[in-house]
Scaffold this motif. Structure first.
Motif, PDB file in Angstrom:
ATOM      1  N   VAL A   1      13.251  -5.821  -0.157  1.00  0.00           N
ATOM      2  CA  VAL A   1      14.754  -6.003  -0.522  1.00  0.00           C
ATOM      3  C   VAL A   1      14.967  -5.113  -1.823  1.00  0.00           C
ATOM      4  CG1 VAL A   1      15.530  -7.614   1.066  1.00  0.00           C
ATOM      5  CG2 VAL A   1      14.762  -8.068  -1.320  1.00  0.00           C
TER       6      VAL A   1
ATOM      7  N   CYS B   1      25.722  -7.950  -9.609  1.00  0.00           N
ATOM      8  CA  CYS B   1      24.244  -7.809  -9.077  1.00  0.00           C
ATOM      9  C   CYS B   1      23.493  -6.446  -9.584  1.00  0.00           C
ATOM     10  CB  CYS B   1      24.524  -7.363  -7.450  1.00  0.00           C
ATOM     11  SG  CYS B   1      23.138  -6.894  -6.535  1.00  0.00           S
TER      12      CYS B   1
ATOM     13  N   HIS C   1      22.502  -0.125 -10.909  1.00  0.00           N
ATOM     14  CA  HIS C   1      21.740   1.033 -10.355  1.00  0.00           C
ATOM     15  C   HIS C   1      22.994   2.008 -10.166  1.00  0.00           C
ATOM     16  CE1 HIS C   1      17.949  -0.470  -9.464  1.00  0.00           C
ATOM     17  NE2 HIS C   1      18.232  -1.453  -8.616  1.00  0.00           N
TER      18      HIS C   1
ATOM     19  N   LEU D   1      11.665 -12.902  -9.884  1.00  0.00           N
ATOM     20  CA  LEU D   1      12.464 -14.051 -10.298  1.00  0.00           C
ATOM     21  C   LEU D   1      13.708 -13.725 -11.104  1.00  0.00           C
ATOM     22  CD1 LEU D   1      12.593 -16.951  -9.037  1.00  0.00           C
ATOM     23  CD2 LEU D   1      11.710 -17.600 -11.492  1.00  0.00           C
ATOM     24  N   GLY D   2      14.683 -13.055 -10.263  1.00  0.00           N
ATOM     25  CA  GLY D   2      16.043 -12.590 -10.550  1.00  0.00           C
ATOM     26  C   GLY D   2      16.943 -13.208  -9.927  1.00  0.00           C
TER      27      GLY D   2
ATOM     28  N   HIS E   1       6.288 -10.986 -13.345  1.00  0.00           N
ATOM     29  CA  HIS E   1       5.529 -10.649 -14.430  1.00  0.00           C
ATOM     30  C   HIS E   1       6.059 -11.137 -15.965  1.00  0.00           C
ATOM     31  CE1 HIS E   1       9.283  -8.432 -15.254  1.00  0.00           C
ATOM     32  NE2 HIS E   1       8.664  -7.351 -16.299  1.00  0.00           N
TER      33      HIS E   1
ATOM     34  N   ALA F   1      12.542  -2.764 -10.478  1.00  0.00           N
ATOM     35  CA  ALA F   1      12.021  -1.498 -11.250  1.00  0.00           C
ATOM     36  C   ALA F   1      10.777  -0.965 -10.242  1.00  0.00           C
ATOM     37  CB  ALA F   1      11.735  -1.959 -12.614  1.00  0.00           C
TER      38      ALA F   1
ATOM     39  N   ASN G   1      15.685  -8.683 -18.455  1.00  0.00           N
ATOM     40  CA  ASN G   1      15.439  -9.833 -17.722  1.00  0.00           C
ATOM     41  C   ASN G   1      16.075 -10.932 -18.537  1.00  0.00           C
ATOM     42  OD1 ASN G   1      13.987  -9.395 -15.451  1.00  0.00           O
ATOM     43  ND2 ASN G   1      12.275  -8.378 -16.459  1.00  0.00           N
TER      44      ASN G   1
ATOM     45  N   MET H   1      18.865  -5.207   4.496  1.00  0.00           N
ATOM     46  CA  MET H   1      19.729  -4.995   3.944  1.00  0.00           C
ATOM     47  C   MET H   1      20.828  -5.891   4.181  1.00  0.00           C
ATOM     48  SD  MET H   1      22.074  -1.230   3.859  1.00  0.00           S
ATOM     49  CE  MET H   1      22.179  -1.109   5.503  1.00  0.00           C
TER      50      MET H   1
ATOM     51  N   LEU I   1      15.327  -2.277  -4.760  1.00  0.00           N
ATOM     52  CA  LEU I   1      15.541  -0.993  -4.575  1.00  0.00           C
ATOM     53  C   LEU I   1      15.390   0.049  -5.786  1.00  0.00           C
ATOM     54  CD1 LEU I   1      18.851  -1.392  -2.423  1.00  0.00           C
ATOM     55  CD2 LEU I   1      16.542  -0.499  -1.543  1.00  0.00           C
TER      56      LEU I   1
ATOM     57  N   VAL J   1      11.762  -6.905  -6.615  1.00  0.00           N
ATOM     58  CA  VAL J   1      11.827  -6.181  -7.886  1.00  0.00           C
ATOM     59  C   VAL J   1      12.929  -5.058  -7.787  1.00  0.00           C
ATOM     60  CG1 VAL J   1      10.137  -5.200  -9.529  1.00  0.00           C
ATOM     61  CG2 VAL J   1       9.407  -7.096  -8.137  1.00  0.00           C
TER      62      VAL J   1
HETATM   63  P1  NAP Z   1      17.494  -8.883 -10.998  1.00  0.00           P
HETATM   64  O1  NAP Z   1      18.302 -10.249 -11.187  1.00  0.00           O
HETATM   65  O2  NAP Z   1      17.438  -8.023 -12.295  1.00  0.00           O
HETATM   66  O3  NAP Z   1      15.944  -9.244 -10.763  1.00  0.00           O
HETATM   67  C1  NAP Z   1      15.117  -8.149 -10.587  1.00  0.00           C
HETATM   68  C2  NAP Z   1      13.745  -8.882 -11.163  1.00  0.00           C
HETATM   69  O4  NAP Z   1      12.725  -7.918 -10.785  1.00  0.00           O
HETATM   70  C3  NAP Z   1      13.583  -9.227 -12.436  1.00  0.00           C
HETATM   71  O5  NAP Z   1      14.161 -10.534 -12.561  1.00  0.00           O
HETATM   72  C4  NAP Z   1      11.975  -9.152 -12.649  1.00  0.00           C
HETATM   73  O6  NAP Z   1      11.254 -10.299 -12.207  1.00  0.00           O
HETATM   74  C5  NAP Z   1      11.681  -8.122 -11.701  1.00  0.00           C
HETATM   75  N1  NAP Z   1      11.430  -6.949 -12.824  1.00  0.00           N
HETATM   76  C6  NAP Z   1      12.261  -6.293 -13.453  1.00  0.00           C
HETATM   77  N2  NAP Z   1      11.476  -5.388 -14.048  1.00  0.00           N
HETATM   78  C7  NAP Z   1      10.363  -5.320 -13.469  1.00  0.00           C
HETATM   79  C8  NAP Z   1       9.313  -4.524 -13.889  1.00  0.00           C
HETATM   80  N3  NAP Z   1       9.418  -3.581 -14.745  1.00  0.00           N
HETATM   81  N4  NAP Z   1       8.109  -4.961 -13.367  1.00  0.00           N
HETATM   82  C9  NAP Z   1       7.894  -5.731 -12.587  1.00  0.00           C
HETATM   83  N5  NAP Z   1       9.207  -6.717 -12.142  1.00  0.00           N
HETATM   84  C10 NAP Z   1      10.228  -6.367 -12.808  1.00  0.00           C
HETATM   85  O7  NAP Z   1      18.151  -7.928 -10.069  1.00  0.00           O
HETATM   86  P2  NAP Z   1      18.775  -8.326  -8.629  1.00  0.00           P
HETATM   87  O8  NAP Z   1      20.120  -8.439  -8.640  1.00  0.00           O
HETATM   88  O9  NAP Z   1      18.003  -9.582  -7.990  1.00  0.00           O
HETATM   89  O10 NAP Z   1      18.295  -7.117  -7.645  1.00  0.00           O
HETATM   90  C11 NAP Z   1      16.843  -7.030  -7.300  1.00  0.00           C
HETATM   91  C12 NAP Z   1      16.900  -5.678  -6.384  1.00  0.00           C
HETATM   92  O11 NAP Z   1      17.459  -5.728  -5.168  1.00  0.00           O
HETATM   93  C13 NAP Z   1      17.489  -4.436  -7.061  1.00  0.00           C
HETATM   94  O12 NAP Z   1      17.126  -3.368  -7.027  1.00  0.00           O
HETATM   95  C14 NAP Z   1      18.866  -4.527  -6.345  1.00  0.00           C
HETATM   96  O13 NAP Z   1      19.383  -3.040  -6.052  1.00  0.00           O
HETATM   97  C15 NAP Z   1      18.295  -4.692  -4.898  1.00  0.00           C
HETATM   98  N6  NAP Z   1      19.284  -5.254  -3.975  1.00  0.00           N
HETATM   99  C16 NAP Z   1      19.085  -4.915  -2.649  1.00  0.00           C
HETATM  100  C17 NAP Z   1      19.935  -5.551  -1.620  1.00  0.00           C
HETATM  101  C18 NAP Z   1      19.476  -5.005  -0.088  1.00  0.00           C
HETATM  102  O14 NAP Z   1      20.300  -5.394   0.535  1.00  0.00           O
HETATM  103  N7  NAP Z   1      18.279  -4.691   0.039  1.00  0.00           N
HETATM  104  C19 NAP Z   1      20.927  -6.388  -2.083  1.00  0.00           C
HETATM  105  C20 NAP Z   1      21.203  -6.679  -3.212  1.00  0.00           C
HETATM  106  C21 NAP Z   1      20.281  -6.216  -4.414  1.00  0.00           C
HETATM  107  P3  NAP Z   1      10.297 -11.272 -13.088  1.00  0.00           P
HETATM  108  O15 NAP Z   1      10.732 -11.283 -14.383  1.00  0.00           O
HETATM  109  O16 NAP Z   1      10.171 -12.464 -12.287  1.00  0.00           O
HETATM  110  O17 NAP Z   1       9.035 -10.321 -12.802  1.00  0.00           O
END
Ligand code: NAP
Ligand code: ZN
Ligand code: ZN
Length: 350
Positions: free
Chosen positions: A269, A42, A47, A185-186, A208, A249, A335, A294, A271, A247
């Motif tokens: 969601v 994740c 982070h 879309l991650g 993006h 970032a 990404n 969360m 962070l 997102v």
């Molecule tokens: P991930 O697989 O890295 O996906 C994040 C997505 O954010 C990327 O695929 C990209 O999508 C977009 N992104 C990345 N850098 C960017 C930038 N500079 N500008 C704009 N868009 C950008 O991460 P993930 O595992 O899905 O986690 C996403 C976030 O959720 C993290 O911050 C994580 O800590 C948080 N999280 C929160 C919870 C909760 O309970 N709330 C639980 C788990 C994770 P595009 O290429 O499509 O733009």
């Protein structure tokens, strides 16, 4: 009983993860001991390893998307038997007595949930260690049944990416006819698309990364918007009922809030490390709201797993050996993952 556990750990915020060995506790009467088969990677792992939210504790064995098989149960365990498939998510305990715990919101425990890693267990001194390891010992109520015995690697990410997107979409009552945008879309985002489509919404991916358009449509989204395409973004002003922001970032929330129609909700969601700037006028327009969310409670997480089993929903994964984790982190930052890395723990048992 063998409690010796092989793992990979971060020893500080800057160096690469390296091999680490430690002992899990001897299972108590209500504990389940699980041999870990797969663990998802994740962005929260990254982070925390890099101390981007502050307060990280080392050595840290990350990992909270855990799928394994029960190898031992305590004498008072009633929910699991040796040989069962089992899942462990983002927390492994909570106070069990506050109103939130008693109402199936253990993730919002008044005392704070006990994270699967990067925190202390409820004794206040044992460092909890996560799923980049060969086994884990957890109180049975905090362990989930895995009723889909198909591709286990693709089920692992449901334990965090799955529930983190399922829960807010359910809370917002996403249903047929609603217009939903998934931002980013991650790992989380691709699960958000699958759930929103499955709940019958009209789904748009806002990204993006131009290269993800084909994937977004293949995943079931009906439309794709490039965040940098000002004309296309303007055309979608006041359009969406719900935006799920995943997102990782720092980014400008204003730009996306403007896309929400009357009573539209931005479900937050993702962070990023920095606090977003907000203009109150953007919020009062259309009576928009921002709702943080969360993961999900124990009951809802099991419900989500069963929903996925019944509806054939899993993550799209790239399986890696433990030894490739540092490279996977670099690719995650660039990404370059479609759409979740999952560690095959057999690579640590050799
Ligand atoms: P991930 O697989 O890295 O996906 C994040 C997505 O954010 C990327 O695929 C990209 O999508 C977009 N992104 C990345 N850098 C960017 C930038 N500079 N500008 C704009 N868009 C950008 O991460 P993930 O595992 O899905 O986690 C996403 C976030 O959720 C993290 O911050 C994580 O800590 C948080 N999280 C929160 C919870 C909760 O309970 N709330 C639980 C788990 C994770 P595009 O290429 O499509 O733009
Ligand atoms: Zn997570
Ligand atoms: Zn509690």
């Amino acid at each position: 009983m063998n409690t010796l556990t092989k793992a990979f750990a971060a020893y500080n915020p800057t160096d690469e993860l390296k091999p680490y060995e430690f002992h899990r506790r001897v299972p108590r009467e209500d504990d389940v001991q699980i041999e870990i088969l797969y663990c998802g990677v994740c962005h929260s792992d990254l982070h925390q390893v890099r101390n981007e939210w502050g307060g990280s504790l080392y050595p840290m064995v990350p990992g909270h998307e855990i799928i394994g098989r029960v190898v031992q149960v305590g004498s008072k365990v009633t929910k699991f038997r040796k040989g069962d498939l089992a899942g462990v998510g983002v927390f492994v305990d909570s106070c069990r007595k506050c109103p939130n715990c008693l109402n199936n919101y253990e993730n919002y425990c008044d005392e704070g949930m006990t994270g699967t890693y990067n925190g202390y267990e409820r004794d206040g001194k044992t460092l909890a260690q996560g799923g980049y390891s060969t086994q884990i010992v957890v109180q049975e109520n905090y362990v989930f049944h895995i009723r889909d015995n198909g591709n286990l690697a693709a089920i692992a990410p449901l334990l965090c990416a799955g529930i983190t997107t399922y829960s807010p979409l359910r809370y917002a009552q996403v249903s047929p006819g609603m217009k939903v945008a998934v931002l980013g879309l991650g790992g989380l985002g691709h699960m958000g698309v699958k759930f929103a489509v499955s709940f019958g919404a009209e789904v748009t991916v806002i990204s993006h990364s131009p290269s993800k358009k084909a994937d977004a449509l293949w995943l079931g989204a009906h439309d794709f918007l490039l965040g940098s395409d000002t004309a296309a973004m303007t055309a979608r002003r006041n359009y969406f009922d719900v935006i799920l922001d995943t997102v990782s970032a720092n980014h400008d929330l204003e730009k996306y809030l403007n896309l929400l129609r009357l009573h539209g909700k931005l479900l937050l969601v993702g962070l990023p490390a920095e606090q977003p700037a907000l203009n109150p006028f953007t919020l009062i327009t259309n009576r928009r709201s921002i709702i943080g969310s969360m993961i999900g409670g124990l009951k809802e997480t099991q419900e989500m797993l069963d929903y996925c089993a019944a509806n054939h929903i899993t993550a799209d994964v790239e399986v890696i050996p433990m030894q490739q984790i540092n490279n996977a982190y670099e690719r995650l930052l660039k990404n370059d993952v479609r759409y979740r890395f999952v560690i095959d723990l057999a690579s640590l048992k050799k």
